[in-house]
Design a protein around this motif. Structure first.
Motif, PDB file in Angstrom:
ATOM      1  N   VAL A 124      10.542 -17.312  26.889  1.00  0.00           N
ATOM      2  CA  VAL A 124       9.076 -17.252  26.888  1.00  0.00           C
ATOM      3  C   VAL A 124       8.560 -17.057  28.309  1.00  0.00           C
ATOM      4  N   ILE A 125       9.083 -17.837  29.249  1.00  0.00           N
ATOM      5  CA  ILE A 125       8.624 -17.740  30.639  1.00  0.00           C
ATOM      6  C   ILE A 125       8.959 -16.388  31.238  1.00  0.00           C
ATOM      7  N   THR A 126      10.125 -15.849  30.903  1.00  0.00           N
ATOM      8  CA  THR A 126      10.503 -14.523  31.400  1.00  0.00           C
ATOM      9  C   THR A 126       9.491 -13.475  30.944  1.00  0.00           C
ATOM     10  N   GLN A 127       9.122 -13.521  29.681  1.00  0.00           N
ATOM     11  CA  GLN A 127       8.153 -12.558  29.155  1.00  0.00           C
ATOM     12  C   GLN A 127       6.756 -12.807  29.724  1.00  0.00           C
ATOM     13  N   LEU A 128       6.416 -14.065  29.923  1.00  0.00           N
ATOM     14  CA  LEU A 128       5.116 -14.407  30.502  1.00  0.00           C
ATOM     15  C   LEU A 128       5.014 -13.872  31.932  1.00  0.00           C
ATOM     16  N   ALA A 129       6.087 -13.983  32.690  1.00  0.00           N
ATOM     17  CA  ALA A 129       6.106 -13.457  34.055  1.00  0.00           C
ATOM     18  C   ALA A 129       5.958 -11.939  34.054  1.00  0.00           C
ATOM     19  N   ALA A 130       6.588 -11.270  33.108  1.00  0.00           N
ATOM     20  CA  ALA A 130       6.476  -9.806  33.009  1.00  0.00           C
ATOM     21  C   ALA A 130       5.048  -9.398  32.680  1.00  0.00           C
ATOM     22  N   ALA A 131       4.398 -10.118  31.776  1.00  0.00           N
ATOM     23  CA  ALA A 131       3.009  -9.812  31.421  1.00  0.00           C
ATOM     24  C   ALA A 131       2.091 -10.058  32.610  1.00  0.00           C
ATOM     25  N   SER A 132       2.357 -11.116  33.342  1.00  0.00           N
ATOM     26  CA  SER A 132       1.550 -11.426  34.528  1.00  0.00           C
ATOM     27  C   SER A 132       1.669 -10.312  35.571  1.00  0.00           C
ATOM     28  N   ARG A 133       2.888  -9.837  35.800  1.00  0.00           N
ATOM     29  CA  ARG A 133       3.086  -8.729  36.749  1.00  0.00           C
ATOM     30  C   ARG A 133       2.364  -7.466  36.279  1.00  0.00           C
ATOM     31  N   ALA A 134       2.386  -7.204  34.990  1.00  0.00           N
ATOM     32  CA  ALA A 134       1.704  -6.023  34.461  1.00  0.00           C
ATOM     33  C   ALA A 134       0.200  -6.115  34.707  1.00  0.00           C
ATOM     34  N   LEU A 135      -0.376  -7.297  34.528  1.00  0.00           N
ATOM     35  CA  LEU A 135      -1.796  -7.482  34.791  1.00  0.00           C
ATOM     36  C   LEU A 135      -2.110  -7.319  36.275  1.00  0.00           C
ATOM     37  N   ASP A 136      -1.253  -7.877  37.133  1.00  0.00           N
ATOM     38  CA  ASP A 136      -1.455  -7.723  38.578  1.00  0.00           C
ATOM     39  C   ASP A 136      -1.405  -6.250  38.977  1.00  0.00           C
ATOM     40  N   ARG A 137      -0.433  -5.531  38.435  1.00  0.00           N
ATOM     41  CA  ARG A 137      -0.316  -4.106  38.775  1.00  0.00           C
ATOM     42  C   ARG A 137      -1.535  -3.321  38.308  1.00  0.00           C
ATOM     43  N   ALA A 138      -2.066  -3.669  37.168  1.00  0.00           N
ATOM     44  CA  ALA A 138      -3.281  -3.000  36.691  1.00  0.00           C
ATOM     45  C   ALA A 138      -4.431  -3.261  37.656  1.00  0.00           C
ATOM     46  N   GLY A 139      -4.565  -4.494  38.107  1.00  0.00           N
ATOM     47  CA  GLY A 139      -5.617  -4.827  39.059  1.00  0.00           C
ATOM     48  C   GLY A 139      -5.462  -4.081  40.368  1.00  0.00           C
ATOM     49  N   PHE A 140      -4.239  -4.031  40.884  1.00  0.00           N
ATOM     50  CA  PHE A 140      -4.009  -3.316  42.135  1.00  0.00           C
ATOM     51  C   PHE A 140      -4.254  -1.813  41.987  1.00  0.00           C
ATOM     52  N   LYS A 141      -3.954  -1.271  40.830  1.00  0.00           N
ATOM     53  CA  LYS A 141      -4.206   0.160  40.594  1.00  0.00           C
ATOM     54  C   LYS A 141      -5.711   0.441  40.583  1.00  0.00           C
ATOM     55  N   ILE A 142      -6.482  -0.469  40.005  1.00  0.00           N
ATOM     56  CA  ILE A 142      -7.936  -0.294  40.011  1.00  0.00           C
ATOM     57  C   ILE A 142      -8.448  -0.305  41.453  1.00  0.00           C
ATOM     58  N   ILE A 143      -7.956  -1.243  42.244  1.00  0.00           N
ATOM     59  CA  ILE A 143      -8.385  -1.323  43.642  1.00  0.00           C
ATOM     60  C   ILE A 143      -7.947  -0.078  44.408  1.00  0.00           C
ATOM     61  N   SER A 144      -6.740   0.382  44.164  1.00  0.00           N
ATOM     62  CA  SER A 144      -6.248   1.588  44.825  1.00  0.00           C
ATOM     63  C   SER A 144      -7.126   2.798  44.502  1.00  0.00           C
ATOM     64  N   THR A 145      -7.498   2.919  43.247  1.00  0.00           N
ATOM     65  CA  THR A 145      -8.373   4.018  42.839  1.00  0.00           C
ATOM     66  C   THR A 145      -9.726   3.908  43.538  1.00  0.00           C
ATOM     67  N   GLY A 146     -10.231   2.695  43.642  1.00  0.00           N
ATOM     68  CA  GLY A 146     -11.493   2.481  44.347  1.00  0.00           C
ATOM     69  C   GLY A 146     -11.396   2.831  45.819  1.00  0.00           C
ATOM     70  N   MET A 147     -10.276   2.498  46.435  1.00  0.00           N
ATOM     71  CA  MET A 147     -10.101   2.824  47.850  1.00  0.00           C
ATOM     72  C   MET A 147     -10.070   4.327  48.067  1.00  0.00           C
ATOM     73  N   ASP A 148      -9.430   5.034  47.145  1.00  0.00           N
ATOM     74  CA  ASP A 148      -9.435   6.495  47.233  1.00  0.00           C
ATOM     75  C   ASP A 148     -10.860   7.035  47.175  1.00  0.00           C
ATOM     76  N   LYS A 149     -11.652   6.469  46.256  1.00  0.00           N
ATOM     77  CA  LYS A 149     -13.051   6.903  46.152  1.00  0.00           C
ATOM     78  C   LYS A 149     -13.824   6.591  47.429  1.00  0.00           C
ATOM     79  N   CYS A 150     -13.544   5.436  48.019  1.00  0.00           N
ATOM     80  CA  CYS A 150     -14.223   5.060  49.261  1.00  0.00           C
ATOM     81  C   CYS A 150     -13.931   6.049  50.384  1.00  0.00           C
ATOM     82  N   LEU A 151     -12.687   6.476  50.478  1.00  0.00           N
ATOM     83  CA  LEU A 151     -12.338   7.443  51.517  1.00  0.00           C
ATOM     84  C   LEU A 151     -13.107   8.737  51.348  1.00  0.00           C
TER      85      LEU A 151
END
Length: 90
Positions: free
Chosen positions: A38-65
């Motif tokens: 359960v914890i292994t899968q929970l950690a994987a889901a958490s990483r997926a959410l973090d990556r989604a958040g970082f991708k949103i920020i990355s896209t925003g930074m591109d727009k800012c440039l």
């Protein structure tokens, strides 16, 4: 800062995958699966959410440039907002 849906299509895919993982985790708990699994899968889901958040920020930074190069007045405020969002995920 707002985005067009197509700018974040890969983020939506990541979030749908995380949604499926979370559903699987719930089923694992309900069926009495081992804590480690359960914890292994929970950690994987958490990483997926973090990556989604970082991708949103990355896209925003591109727009800012692009906005900065075009001389858009809101570019600096958007950059400051993105920095705060980034730090909230870090």
């Amino acid at each position: 800062m707002k985005f067009e849906a197509d700018e974040l299509s890969d983020v939506v895919k990541r979030l749908r995958r995380a949604q499926g993982q979370i559903g699987g985790i719930i089923q694992m708990i309900e069926s009495g699966r081992d804590c480690q699994d359960v914890i292994t899968q929970l950690a994987a889901a958490s990483r997926a959410l973090d990556r989604a958040g970082f991708k949103i920020i990355s896209t925003g930074m591109d727009k800012c440039l692009v906005d900065e190069r075009a001389g858009a007045p809101e570019a600096e405020a958007n950059r400051a907002q993105l920095e705060k969002l980034f730090l909230s995920l870090a």
